[in-house]
Scaffold this motif. Sequence first.
Motif, short mmCIF file in Angstrom:
data_model
loop_
_atom_site.label_atom_id
_atom_site.label_comp_id
_atom_site.label_asym_id
_atom_site.label_seq_id
_atom_site.Cartn_x
_atom_site.Cartn_y
_atom_site.Cartn_z
N PHE A 1 0.83 -1.21 0.00
CA PHE A 1 0.00 0.00 0.00
C PHE A 1 0.86 1.26 0.00
N TRP A 2 1.84 1.34 0.90
CA TRP A 2 2.57 2.59 1.09
C TRP A 2 3.54 2.91 -0.04
N ILE A 3 3.84 1.96 -0.90
CA ILE A 3 4.79 2.24 -1.98
C ILE A 3 4.12 2.87 -3.20
N HIS A 4 2.80 3.07 -3.12
CA HIS A 4 2.09 3.75 -4.21
C HIS A 4 2.01 5.26 -3.91
N THR A 5 3.13 5.92 -3.97
CA THR A 5 3.14 7.36 -3.68
C THR A 5 4.31 8.03 -4.39
N VAL B 1 17.28 -3.87 -1.04
CA VAL B 1 16.63 -5.10 -0.58
C VAL B 1 15.11 -5.04 -0.72
N LEU B 2 14.51 -3.93 -0.32
CA LEU B 2 13.06 -3.84 -0.26
C LEU B 2 12.47 -3.15 -1.48
N ASN B 3 11.22 -3.48 -1.77
CA ASN B 3 10.47 -2.74 -2.76
C ASN B 3 10.09 -1.39 -2.16
N THR B 4 10.33 -0.32 -2.86
CA THR B 4 10.14 1.03 -2.35
C THR B 4 9.27 1.83 -3.32
N PRO B 5 8.81 3.01 -2.91
CA PRO B 5 8.06 3.85 -3.85
C PRO B 5 8.81 4.12 -5.14
N SER B 6 10.11 4.34 -5.05
CA SER B 6 10.89 4.60 -6.27
C SER B 6 10.83 3.40 -7.22
N HIS B 7 11.04 2.20 -6.69
CA HIS B 7 10.99 1.00 -7.53
C HIS B 7 9.59 0.79 -8.11
N HIS B 8 8.58 1.07 -7.29
CA HIS B 8 7.22 0.78 -7.76
C HIS B 8 6.71 1.84 -8.73
N ARG B 9 7.23 3.05 -8.65
CA ARG B 9 6.89 4.05 -9.67
C ARG B 9 7.35 3.57 -11.05
N VAL B 10 8.51 2.96 -11.10
CA VAL B 10 9.00 2.39 -12.36
C VAL B 10 8.02 1.33 -12.85
N HIS B 11 7.56 0.48 -11.94
CA HIS B 11 6.67 -0.60 -12.33
C HIS B 11 5.37 -0.08 -12.95
N HIS B 12 4.88 1.06 -12.47
CA HIS B 12 3.62 1.62 -12.97
C HIS B 12 3.81 2.54 -14.17
N ALA B 13 5.03 2.75 -14.59
CA ALA B 13 5.28 3.67 -15.70
C ALA B 13 4.99 3.00 -17.04
N SER B 14 4.71 3.83 -18.04
CA SER B 14 4.37 3.31 -19.36
C SER B 14 5.45 3.57 -20.40
N GLU C 1 14.88 3.91 -10.97
CA GLU C 1 14.16 5.10 -11.42
C GLU C 1 15.15 6.18 -11.80
N THR C 2 15.06 6.64 -13.03
CA THR C 2 15.91 7.74 -13.51
C THR C 2 15.02 8.86 -14.04
N ASP C 3 14.40 8.65 -15.21
CA ASP C 3 13.46 9.64 -15.73
C ASP C 3 12.16 9.59 -14.94
N ARG C 4 11.47 10.72 -14.89
CA ARG C 4 10.18 10.75 -14.20
C ARG C 4 9.19 9.87 -14.94
N PRO C 5 8.52 8.97 -14.23
CA PRO C 5 7.60 8.04 -14.90
C PRO C 5 6.35 8.75 -15.45
N LEU D 1 14.96 6.18 -0.92
CA LEU D 1 15.35 5.93 0.46
C LEU D 1 16.83 5.56 0.50
N PRO D 2 17.42 5.43 1.69
CA PRO D 2 18.84 5.05 1.78
C PRO D 2 19.15 3.78 1.01
N ARG D 3 20.35 3.71 0.46
CA ARG D 3 20.72 2.62 -0.45
C ARG D 3 20.50 1.23 0.12
N PRO D 4 20.84 0.95 1.39
CA PRO D 4 20.59 -0.42 1.89
C PRO D 4 19.12 -0.82 1.79
N ILE D 5 18.21 0.13 2.02
CA ILE D 5 16.78 -0.18 1.90
C ILE D 5 16.40 -0.40 0.45
N GLU D 6 16.86 0.51 -0.43
CA GLU D 6 16.55 0.39 -1.86
C GLU D 6 17.12 -0.89 -2.46
#
Length: 302
Positions: free
Chosen positions: A166-170, A183-196, A222-226, A176-181
Amino acid sequence: MPNLPDVVLWSIPAFVLLTVVEMVSVRIHPDEDAAGYETKDAATSVGMGLGSMAFDFLWKIPILAVYTAMYELTPLRVPVLWWTVPLMLLAQDFFYYWSHRGHHVIRILWACHVVHHSSEKFNLTTALRQPWTTWTVWPFYVPLIALGVHPAALAFCSSASLVYQFWIHTERIDKLPRPIESVLNTPSHHRVHHASQGGYLDRNFGGILIVWDRLFGSFVPETDRPVYGLTKNIDTYNPLRVATHEYAAIVRDLRTAESWRERAGRVFGGPGWQPATPAPTPASAPARPAASPETPVTEPAA
Protein backbone atom coordinates in the motif's frame (compact mmCIF):
# COMPACT_ATOMS: atom_id res chain seq x y z
CA MET A 1 -6.37 -24.15 11.60
CA PRO A 2 -3.76 -21.49 12.50
CA ASN A 3 -5.20 -18.55 14.42
CA LEU A 4 -3.76 -15.67 12.39
CA PRO A 5 -5.04 -12.07 12.28
CA ASP A 6 -6.77 -10.51 9.27
CA VAL A 7 -4.05 -7.95 8.58
CA VAL A 8 -5.97 -6.23 5.78
CA LEU A 9 -8.98 -5.60 8.02
CA TRP A 10 -6.80 -4.31 10.82
CA SER A 11 -4.96 -2.02 8.39
CA ILE A 12 -8.01 -0.22 6.97
CA PRO A 13 -7.81 2.67 9.50
CA ALA A 14 -4.15 3.17 8.56
CA PHE A 15 -5.05 3.12 4.86
CA VAL A 16 -7.62 5.86 5.38
CA LEU A 17 -5.35 7.97 7.59
CA LEU A 18 -2.35 7.76 5.25
CA THR A 19 -4.49 8.59 2.21
CA VAL A 20 -5.87 11.70 3.93
CA VAL A 21 -2.35 12.75 4.95
CA GLU A 22 -1.15 12.33 1.36
CA MET A 23 -4.09 14.34 -0.02
CA VAL A 24 -3.40 17.18 2.43
CA SER A 25 0.31 17.02 1.61
CA VAL A 26 -0.40 17.32 -2.11
CA ARG A 27 -2.71 20.27 -1.47
CA ILE A 28 -0.27 22.13 0.81
CA HIS A 29 2.95 21.32 -1.05
CA PRO A 30 2.02 20.49 -4.65
CA ASP A 31 4.59 19.13 -7.05
CA GLU A 32 3.83 20.43 -10.52
CA ASP A 33 5.64 17.49 -12.14
CA ALA A 34 3.81 14.84 -10.12
CA ALA A 35 0.68 13.07 -11.33
CA GLY A 36 -1.16 14.06 -8.14
CA TYR A 37 -4.85 13.46 -7.43
CA GLU A 38 -7.97 13.69 -9.57
CA THR A 39 -11.34 13.23 -7.89
CA LYS A 40 -12.95 10.92 -10.45
CA ASP A 41 -9.80 8.82 -10.74
CA ALA A 42 -9.50 8.41 -6.97
CA ALA A 43 -13.19 7.54 -6.69
CA THR A 44 -12.79 4.88 -9.40
CA SER A 45 -9.81 3.38 -7.57
CA VAL A 46 -11.74 3.20 -4.31
CA GLY A 47 -14.72 1.68 -6.12
CA MET A 48 -12.49 -0.94 -7.74
CA GLY A 49 -11.10 -1.80 -4.31
CA LEU A 50 -14.54 -2.27 -2.78
CA GLY A 51 -15.65 -4.37 -5.74
CA SER A 52 -12.51 -6.46 -5.47
CA MET A 53 -13.30 -7.30 -1.85
CA ALA A 54 -16.76 -8.53 -2.84
CA PHE A 55 -15.59 -10.59 -5.82
CA ASP A 56 -12.61 -12.00 -3.92
CA PHE A 57 -15.02 -13.41 -1.37
CA LEU A 58 -16.74 -15.35 -4.18
CA TRP A 59 -13.51 -16.54 -5.83
CA LYS A 60 -12.09 -17.71 -2.50
CA ILE A 61 -14.80 -20.34 -2.08
CA PRO A 62 -13.65 -22.67 -4.92
CA ILE A 63 -9.98 -21.72 -4.46
CA LEU A 64 -10.08 -22.57 -0.75
CA ALA A 65 -11.74 -25.87 -1.61
CA VAL A 66 -8.91 -26.76 -3.99
CA TYR A 67 -6.20 -25.64 -1.56
CA THR A 68 -7.81 -27.56 1.30
CA ALA A 69 -8.05 -30.75 -0.77
CA MET A 70 -4.38 -30.44 -1.76
CA TYR A 71 -3.35 -29.74 1.83
CA GLU A 72 -5.15 -32.86 3.03
CA LEU A 73 -3.48 -34.96 0.33
CA THR A 74 0.10 -33.86 0.94
CA PRO A 75 1.97 -35.66 3.76
CA LEU A 76 4.06 -32.53 4.46
CA ARG A 77 3.28 -30.03 7.19
CA VAL A 78 4.84 -26.65 7.93
CA PRO A 79 3.98 -25.63 11.50
CA VAL A 80 3.06 -22.01 12.19
CA LEU A 81 5.81 -20.96 14.60
CA TRP A 82 7.67 -17.74 15.28
CA TRP A 83 10.55 -18.82 13.03
CA THR A 84 8.54 -20.47 10.22
CA VAL A 85 6.30 -17.46 9.54
CA PRO A 86 9.21 -15.33 8.19
CA LEU A 87 10.22 -18.28 5.98
CA MET A 88 6.66 -18.59 4.67
CA LEU A 89 6.59 -14.84 4.00
CA LEU A 90 9.84 -15.18 2.06
CA ALA A 91 8.48 -18.12 0.04
CA GLN A 92 5.19 -16.32 -0.64
CA ASP A 93 7.12 -13.28 -1.85
CA PHE A 94 9.12 -15.47 -4.24
CA PHE A 95 5.99 -16.99 -5.78
CA TYR A 96 4.31 -13.58 -5.82
CA TYR A 97 7.16 -12.34 -8.01
CA TRP A 98 6.49 -15.06 -10.59
CA SER A 99 2.74 -14.58 -10.39
CA HIS A 100 3.15 -10.85 -10.93
CA ARG A 101 5.58 -11.35 -13.77
CA GLY A 102 3.31 -13.93 -15.40
CA HIS A 103 0.40 -11.50 -15.21
CA HIS A 104 2.42 -9.05 -17.29
CA VAL A 105 3.57 -11.38 -20.05
CA ILE A 106 0.53 -13.64 -20.66
CA ARG A 107 -2.41 -11.75 -22.07
CA ILE A 108 -5.25 -13.67 -20.41
CA LEU A 109 -3.53 -13.03 -17.05
CA TRP A 110 -2.81 -9.43 -18.00
CA ALA A 111 -6.55 -8.99 -18.57
CA CYS A 112 -6.91 -9.42 -14.80
CA HIS A 113 -3.90 -7.36 -13.70
CA VAL A 114 -4.27 -4.49 -16.18
CA VAL A 115 -6.90 -3.02 -13.85
CA HIS A 116 -4.20 -2.07 -11.37
CA HIS A 117 -2.24 -0.21 -14.06
CA SER A 118 -5.18 1.58 -15.64
CA SER A 119 -4.86 4.83 -13.67
CA GLU A 120 -2.81 7.69 -15.08
CA LYS A 121 -2.27 8.88 -11.51
CA PHE A 122 0.00 7.38 -8.86
CA ASN A 123 -1.04 7.85 -5.27
CA LEU A 124 -2.23 5.80 -2.33
CA THR A 125 -5.70 5.35 -3.84
CA THR A 126 -4.01 3.65 -6.81
CA ALA A 127 -3.09 0.82 -4.43
CA LEU A 128 -6.82 0.20 -3.94
CA ARG A 129 -7.45 -0.19 -7.69
CA GLN A 130 -7.58 -3.97 -7.58
CA PRO A 131 -8.96 -6.46 -10.15
CA TRP A 132 -12.22 -8.32 -9.83
CA THR A 133 -11.00 -11.55 -11.48
CA THR A 134 -8.22 -12.74 -9.18
CA TRP A 135 -9.04 -16.39 -9.90
CA THR A 136 -5.98 -16.27 -12.19
CA VAL A 137 -3.58 -15.95 -9.23
CA TRP A 138 -4.11 -19.14 -7.20
CA PRO A 139 -2.18 -21.64 -9.42
CA PHE A 140 1.12 -19.86 -8.71
CA TYR A 141 0.89 -20.75 -5.00
CA VAL A 142 0.09 -24.45 -5.45
CA PRO A 143 3.74 -25.41 -4.67
CA LEU A 144 3.45 -23.83 -1.21
CA ILE A 145 0.31 -25.82 -0.39
CA ALA A 146 1.96 -28.98 -1.73
CA LEU A 147 4.91 -28.33 0.57
CA GLY A 148 2.61 -28.29 3.58
CA VAL A 149 1.82 -24.61 4.10
CA HIS A 150 -1.69 -24.32 5.54
CA PRO A 151 -4.11 -22.31 3.32
CA ALA A 152 -4.79 -19.95 6.23
CA ALA A 153 -1.06 -19.31 6.63
CA LEU A 154 -0.78 -18.59 2.89
CA ALA A 155 -3.73 -16.18 3.15
CA PHE A 156 -1.99 -14.40 6.03
CA CYS A 157 1.26 -14.05 4.05
CA SER A 158 -0.58 -12.79 0.95
CA SER A 159 -2.47 -10.25 3.06
CA ALA A 160 0.74 -9.06 4.68
CA SER A 161 2.27 -8.55 1.24
CA LEU A 162 -0.78 -6.60 0.11
CA VAL A 163 -0.64 -4.37 3.18
CA TYR A 164 3.08 -3.72 2.66
CA GLN A 165 2.53 -2.68 -0.95
CA PHE A 166 0.00 0.00 0.00
CA TRP A 167 2.57 2.59 1.09
CA ILE A 168 4.79 2.24 -1.98
CA HIS A 169 2.09 3.75 -4.21
CA THR A 170 3.14 7.36 -3.68
CA GLU A 171 5.16 10.14 -5.27
CA ARG A 172 5.60 11.93 -1.95
CA ILE A 173 8.52 9.72 -0.89
CA ASP A 174 11.76 10.09 -2.80
CA LYS A 175 14.48 7.46 -2.91
CA LEU A 176 15.35 5.93 0.46
CA PRO A 177 18.84 5.05 1.78
CA ARG A 178 20.72 2.62 -0.45
CA PRO A 179 20.59 -0.42 1.89
CA ILE A 180 16.78 -0.18 1.90
CA GLU A 181 16.55 0.39 -1.86
CA SER A 182 18.82 -2.61 -2.43
CA VAL A 183 16.63 -5.10 -0.58
CA LEU A 184 13.06 -3.84 -0.26
CA ASN A 185 10.47 -2.74 -2.76
CA THR A 186 10.14 1.03 -2.35
CA PRO A 187 8.06 3.85 -3.85
CA SER A 188 10.89 4.60 -6.27
CA HIS A 189 10.99 1.00 -7.53
CA HIS A 190 7.22 0.78 -7.76
CA ARG A 191 6.89 4.05 -9.67
CA VAL A 192 9.00 2.39 -12.36
CA HIS A 193 6.67 -0.60 -12.33
CA HIS A 194 3.62 1.62 -12.97
CA ALA A 195 5.28 3.67 -15.70
CA SER A 196 4.37 3.31 -19.36
CA GLN A 197 7.69 4.34 -20.94
CA GLY A 198 9.38 1.68 -23.05
CA GLY A 199 12.44 1.26 -20.83
CA TYR A 200 10.28 0.92 -17.73
CA LEU A 201 7.72 -1.54 -19.11
CA ASP A 202 7.47 -4.93 -17.37
CA ARG A 203 10.03 -4.19 -14.67
CA ASN A 204 10.24 -4.36 -10.86
CA PHE A 205 7.70 -7.10 -10.13
CA GLY A 206 8.64 -7.61 -6.49
CA GLY A 207 6.11 -7.50 -3.67
CA ILE A 208 7.97 -6.89 -0.43
CA LEU A 209 11.48 -7.59 -1.69
CA ILE A 210 13.20 -6.20 -4.78
CA VAL A 211 15.94 -8.86 -4.65
CA TRP A 212 14.02 -11.21 -6.98
CA ASP A 213 14.09 -8.58 -9.73
CA ARG A 214 17.80 -8.11 -9.22
CA LEU A 215 18.38 -11.87 -9.36
CA PHE A 216 16.19 -12.57 -12.40
CA GLY A 217 17.08 -9.56 -14.55
CA SER A 218 13.86 -7.53 -14.33
CA PHE A 219 15.14 -4.64 -12.19
CA VAL A 220 15.41 -1.08 -13.49
CA PRO A 221 16.19 1.92 -11.25
CA GLU A 222 14.16 5.10 -11.42
CA THR A 223 15.91 7.74 -13.51
CA ASP A 224 13.46 9.64 -15.73
CA ARG A 225 10.18 10.75 -14.20
CA PRO A 226 7.60 8.04 -14.90
CA VAL A 227 4.52 8.56 -17.06
CA TYR A 228 1.78 6.44 -15.53
CA GLY A 229 -0.98 4.42 -17.11
CA LEU A 230 -1.10 2.08 -20.08
CA THR A 231 0.63 2.33 -23.42
CA LYS A 232 -2.90 2.87 -24.76
CA ASN A 233 -5.07 4.38 -22.04
CA ILE A 234 -8.74 3.44 -21.78
CA ASP A 235 -10.03 6.92 -20.82
CA THR A 236 -12.91 5.82 -18.63
CA TYR A 237 -13.93 6.04 -14.98
CA ASN A 238 -16.61 3.36 -15.33
CA PRO A 239 -15.61 0.57 -12.88
CA LEU A 240 -17.24 -2.14 -14.99
CA ARG A 241 -15.30 -1.10 -18.08
CA VAL A 242 -12.09 -0.77 -16.07
CA ALA A 243 -12.58 -4.31 -14.76
CA THR A 244 -13.45 -5.94 -18.10
CA HIS A 245 -11.99 -3.88 -20.97
CA GLU A 246 -9.10 -6.25 -21.74
CA TYR A 247 -11.33 -9.33 -21.67
CA ALA A 248 -13.60 -7.54 -24.16
CA ALA A 249 -10.59 -6.76 -26.35
CA ILE A 250 -9.57 -10.43 -26.31
CA VAL A 251 -13.06 -11.47 -27.41
CA ARG A 252 -12.96 -8.96 -30.28
CA ASP A 253 -9.59 -10.26 -31.40
CA LEU A 254 -10.77 -13.88 -31.25
CA ARG A 255 -13.75 -13.05 -33.46
CA THR A 256 -11.47 -11.75 -36.20
CA ALA A 257 -8.73 -14.38 -35.81
CA GLU A 258 -8.06 -16.35 -38.97
CA SER A 259 -6.49 -19.49 -37.49
CA TRP A 260 -6.22 -21.49 -34.28
CA ARG A 261 -2.59 -20.41 -34.04
CA GLU A 262 -3.70 -16.79 -34.02
CA ARG A 263 -6.42 -17.52 -31.46
CA ALA A 264 -3.85 -19.12 -29.14
CA GLY A 265 -1.55 -16.13 -29.55
CA ARG A 266 -4.34 -13.69 -28.81
CA VAL A 267 -5.03 -15.45 -25.50
CA PHE A 268 -1.67 -16.80 -24.32
CA GLY A 269 0.79 -14.48 -26.06
CA GLY A 270 2.01 -11.23 -24.62
CA PRO A 271 -0.34 -8.23 -24.29
CA GLY A 272 1.05 -6.76 -27.52
CA TRP A 273 1.18 -10.02 -29.46
CA GLN A 274 0.40 -9.81 -33.17
CA PRO A 275 0.35 -12.60 -35.76
CA ALA A 276 3.41 -12.72 -37.94
CA THR A 277 2.86 -11.17 -41.34
CA PRO A 278 4.39 -13.07 -44.27
CA ALA A 279 7.46 -11.44 -45.69
CA PRO A 280 6.82 -9.81 -49.06
CA THR A 281 8.04 -11.88 -52.00
CA PRO A 282 10.95 -10.06 -53.62
CA ALA A 283 10.22 -8.99 -57.18
CA SER A 284 11.98 -11.19 -59.72
CA ALA A 285 14.67 -9.48 -61.72
CA PRO A 286 13.57 -9.04 -65.32
CA ALA A 287 15.11 -11.55 -67.69
CA ARG A 288 17.91 -10.12 -69.83
CA PRO A 289 16.79 -10.11 -73.45
CA ALA A 290 18.77 -12.24 -75.79
CA ALA A 291 20.84 -10.40 -78.34
CA SER A 292 19.10 -10.03 -81.64
CA PRO A 293 20.88 -11.70 -84.51
CA GLU A 294 20.67 -8.46 -86.39
CA THR A 295 22.29 -6.51 -83.54
CA PRO A 296 26.06 -6.69 -83.51
CA VAL A 297 27.59 -7.41 -80.14
CA THR A 298 29.98 -4.64 -79.22
CA GLU A 299 33.17 -5.77 -77.54
CA PRO A 300 34.20 -3.73 -74.52
CA ALA A 301 37.00 -1.28 -75.13
CA ALA A 302 40.42 -2.49 -74.13
